[in-house]
Design a protein around this motif. Structure first.
Motif, short mmCIF file in Angstrom:
data_model
loop_
_atom_site.label_atom_id
_atom_site.label_comp_id
_atom_site.label_asym_id
_atom_site.label_seq_id
_atom_site.Cartn_x
_atom_site.Cartn_y
_atom_site.Cartn_z
N GLY A 205 -9.63 -27.15 -6.50
CA GLY A 205 -9.50 -28.32 -5.62
C GLY A 205 -8.06 -28.56 -5.17
N VAL A 206 -7.91 -29.40 -4.15
CA VAL A 206 -6.60 -29.60 -3.52
C VAL A 206 -6.08 -31.02 -3.72
CG1 VAL A 206 -5.55 -29.90 -1.22
CG2 VAL A 206 -6.69 -27.76 -1.80
N LEU A 207 -4.80 -31.09 -4.08
CA LEU A 207 -4.06 -32.36 -4.06
C LEU A 207 -3.20 -32.31 -2.80
CD1 LEU A 207 -2.92 -34.97 -5.46
CD2 LEU A 207 -1.15 -33.49 -6.42
N ALA A 208 -3.46 -33.25 -1.88
CA ALA A 208 -2.69 -33.28 -0.63
C ALA A 208 -1.96 -34.61 -0.55
CB ALA A 208 -3.63 -33.12 0.56
N SER A 209 -0.84 -34.58 0.16
CA SER A 209 -0.06 -35.81 0.26
C SER A 209 0.69 -35.84 1.58
CB SER A 209 0.94 -35.88 -0.90
OG SER A 209 1.74 -37.04 -0.77
N HIS A 210 0.69 -37.02 2.18
CA HIS A 210 1.51 -37.20 3.37
C HIS A 210 2.92 -37.61 2.96
CE1 HIS A 210 2.27 -38.91 7.57
NE2 HIS A 210 1.98 -37.64 7.73
N VAL A 231 4.13 -26.90 2.36
CA VAL A 231 4.28 -28.09 3.20
C VAL A 231 4.18 -27.65 4.65
CG1 VAL A 231 5.83 -29.97 3.90
CG2 VAL A 231 5.75 -29.25 1.50
N VAL A 232 3.37 -28.37 5.42
CA VAL A 232 3.26 -28.12 6.87
C VAL A 232 3.53 -29.45 7.56
CG1 VAL A 232 1.83 -27.29 8.75
CG2 VAL A 232 1.45 -26.40 6.44
N CYS A 233 4.53 -29.48 8.41
CA CYS A 233 4.96 -30.73 9.06
C CYS A 233 5.22 -31.78 7.97
CB CYS A 233 3.94 -31.20 10.09
SG CYS A 233 3.67 -30.00 11.41
N ASP A 234 4.45 -32.86 7.95
CA ASP A 234 4.72 -33.91 6.95
C ASP A 234 3.70 -33.93 5.82
OD1 ASP A 234 7.08 -35.12 8.01
OD2 ASP A 234 5.87 -35.86 9.65
N THR A 235 2.89 -32.89 5.71
CA THR A 235 1.80 -32.91 4.73
C THR A 235 1.98 -31.80 3.69
OG1 THR A 235 0.30 -33.85 6.36
CG2 THR A 235 -0.71 -32.80 4.47
N GLY A 236 1.85 -32.19 2.42
CA GLY A 236 1.91 -31.21 1.34
C GLY A 236 0.50 -30.88 0.88
N ILE A 237 0.30 -29.60 0.60
CA ILE A 237 -1.02 -29.11 0.14
C ILE A 237 -0.78 -28.34 -1.15
CG2 ILE A 237 -2.96 -27.56 0.68
CD1 ILE A 237 -2.82 -29.95 2.60
N ALA A 238 -1.47 -28.74 -2.22
CA ALA A 238 -1.33 -28.02 -3.49
C ALA A 238 -2.73 -27.76 -4.04
CB ALA A 238 -0.53 -28.87 -4.48
N ARG A 239 -2.90 -26.58 -4.65
CA ARG A 239 -4.24 -26.23 -5.11
C ARG A 239 -4.24 -25.94 -6.60
NH1 ARG A 239 -7.38 -21.27 -4.65
NH2 ARG A 239 -9.56 -21.83 -4.78
N ARG A 240 -5.25 -26.53 -7.26
CA ARG A 240 -5.42 -26.27 -8.68
C ARG A 240 -6.02 -24.88 -8.86
NH1 ARG A 240 -9.48 -29.44 -12.87
NH2 ARG A 240 -9.26 -27.77 -14.35
N PRO A 241 -5.52 -24.11 -9.80
CA PRO A 241 -6.13 -22.78 -9.99
C PRO A 241 -7.60 -22.91 -10.34
CG PRO A 241 -4.17 -23.05 -11.38
CD PRO A 241 -4.46 -24.38 -10.77
N ARG A 242 -8.38 -21.86 -10.04
CA ARG A 242 -9.83 -21.90 -10.32
C ARG A 242 -10.10 -21.99 -11.82
NH1 ARG A 242 -14.03 -22.47 -8.27
NH2 ARG A 242 -14.09 -22.79 -6.06
N ARG A 243 -9.22 -21.40 -12.63
CA ARG A 243 -9.39 -21.53 -14.10
C ARG A 243 -8.04 -21.55 -14.76
NH1 ARG A 243 -11.77 -15.56 -15.14
NH2 ARG A 243 -12.69 -15.88 -13.13
#
Ligand SMILES: C[S@@+](CC[C@H](N)C(=O)[O-])C[C@H]1O[C@@H](n2cnc3c(N)ncnc32)[C@H](O)[C@@H]1O
Length: 243
Positions: A205-210, A231-243
Motif C-alpha cells: 500500500g501507499v502513503l502519499a502526502s501533499h 516526489v513528483v511536483c508537490d506530492t510524495g509517494i511512498a510504498r510499503r513493501p509487499r512483505r
C-alpha cells in the motif's frame, strides 16, 4: 506558547516553500512523473505513461471538473485547492495499484478526492473515506464540490479533526491501499498522520502526502520506515513493501 512557536515555524517554512516553488520546474517534474513512480510502484514507466494518457483523455472527468472549477472561480472564492498535476499523480497511482480502499485527510473542494474517485471509477470499484474539519469550504459550496456526480457514491465524508477521526477510521476500514495526507501541514500533525497510517497500510500500500517540500519530514519518515519513495511536483509517494 508552544502553539505560537509552531505557527511561526510553519509560517517561515511556508514562505520558504513559496519561494522554492517559483524556482521549481513543474514541466520537468510532470514529464518525469512516470519514471519517478516506476521506481516505487510495481509497474513500468511505459504502463504508467499509458495511465497518464488515459487521464488526459478522460472527457467525462475533465468536463465535470472544469465546470466545477469555473463555479468556484465565479463565486470569487480564494482557494488552497491542490493543482490537477498532483491529482494526476494520484490518479496514476490509484490506477496502477487498483486501489480499493483509500483514506484522505483535508478535502476542501476535493481536487485529490475527485482524482482518486475517477481512478476508482475506471478501476470499476473502490471506496474513498475523506476527513475534514466540521464546517465546509469557503463560499456557497460543500466539501468535495469538484467530485463528479458519476463517482459520488464511492465517497464517504467524515467531519471532525483528523487527530480524532483518523485512528478509529483506519481501525474500522483498514488495511488501506492508499493513505493521503493533505490536512494540517504543521510538522507534528503530519508526523501524527504518517505514524497512524503506516501501521494500517496494506502490504504494497501507499502513503502519499501533499506539500512534502515544506520540510524533510516525508523523506526522513519514509527512510525510517523502510518505504521506497519519490516526489513528483508537490506530492510524495511512498510504498510499503509487499512483505
Ligand atoms: C490544503 S486544503 C486541502 C486541499 C484538498 N486536498 C484538495 O485536493 O484540493 C487543507 C484542508 O485541510 C483541512 N484541515 C486542516 N486541519 C485539519 C485537521 N486537523 N483535521 C482535518 N482536516 C483539517 C482544512 O479544513 C482544509 O479543508
Amino acid at each position: 506558547m508552544v502553539g505560537l512557536l509552531r505557527d511561526a515555524i510553519y509560517a517561515v517554512r511556508k514562505a520558504r516553500l513559496d519561494v522554492e516553488r517559483r524556482r521549481l520546474d513543474y514541466g520537468r517534474e510532470t514529464r518525469e512523473r512516470a519514471d519517478r513512480l516506476a521506481d516505487v510502484l510495481p509497474a513500468s514507466a511505459a504502463d504508467l505513461r499509458e495511465y497518464e494518457r488515459e487521464y488526459e483523455d478522460l472527457e467525462w472527468f475533465h468536463d465535470s471538473y472544469a465546470d466545477s472549477v469555473a463555479e468556484i472561480h465565479d463565486a470569487g472564492v480564494a482557494t488552497d485547492t491542490t493543482h490537477w498535476r498532483d491529482g494526476a499523480t494520484i490518479y496514476v497511482v490509484c490506477r496502477a495499484l487498483e486501489v480499493e480502499t483509500a483514506v484522505e485527510t483535508g478535502v476542501l473542494f476535493g481536487s485529490f478526492d475527485a482524482h482518486v474517485l475517477a481512478a476508482m471509477e475506471e478501476n470499476g470499484g473502490g471506496t474513498l473515506h475523506s476527513v475534514d474539519l466540521p464546517g465546509g469550504p469557503p463560499g456557497p459550496f460543500e466539501y468535495g464540490h469538484l467530485i463528479p456526480d458519476r463517482c459520488r457514491d464511492r465517497w464517504e465524508l467524515h467531519e471532525g479533526d483528523a487527530r480524532e477521526v483518523v485512528p478509529d477510521l483506519l481501525e474500522r476500514v483498514g488495511p488501506v491501499d492508499l493513505f493521503l495526507h493533505d490536512s494540517d501541514h504543521r510538522l507534528p500533525h503530519m508526523r501524527f498522520e504518517y505514524e497512524t497510517a503506516v501501521d494500517r497500510l496494506a502490504p504494497g500500500g501507499v502513503l502519499a502526502s501533499h506539500d512534502v517540500r515544506l520540510s524533510k519530514l516525508f523523506d526522513r519518515f519514509t527512510a525510517e520506515n523502510g518505504l521506497r519513495s519519490c516526489v513528483v511536483c508537490d506530492t510524495g509517494i511512498a510504498r510499503r513493501p509487499r512483505r
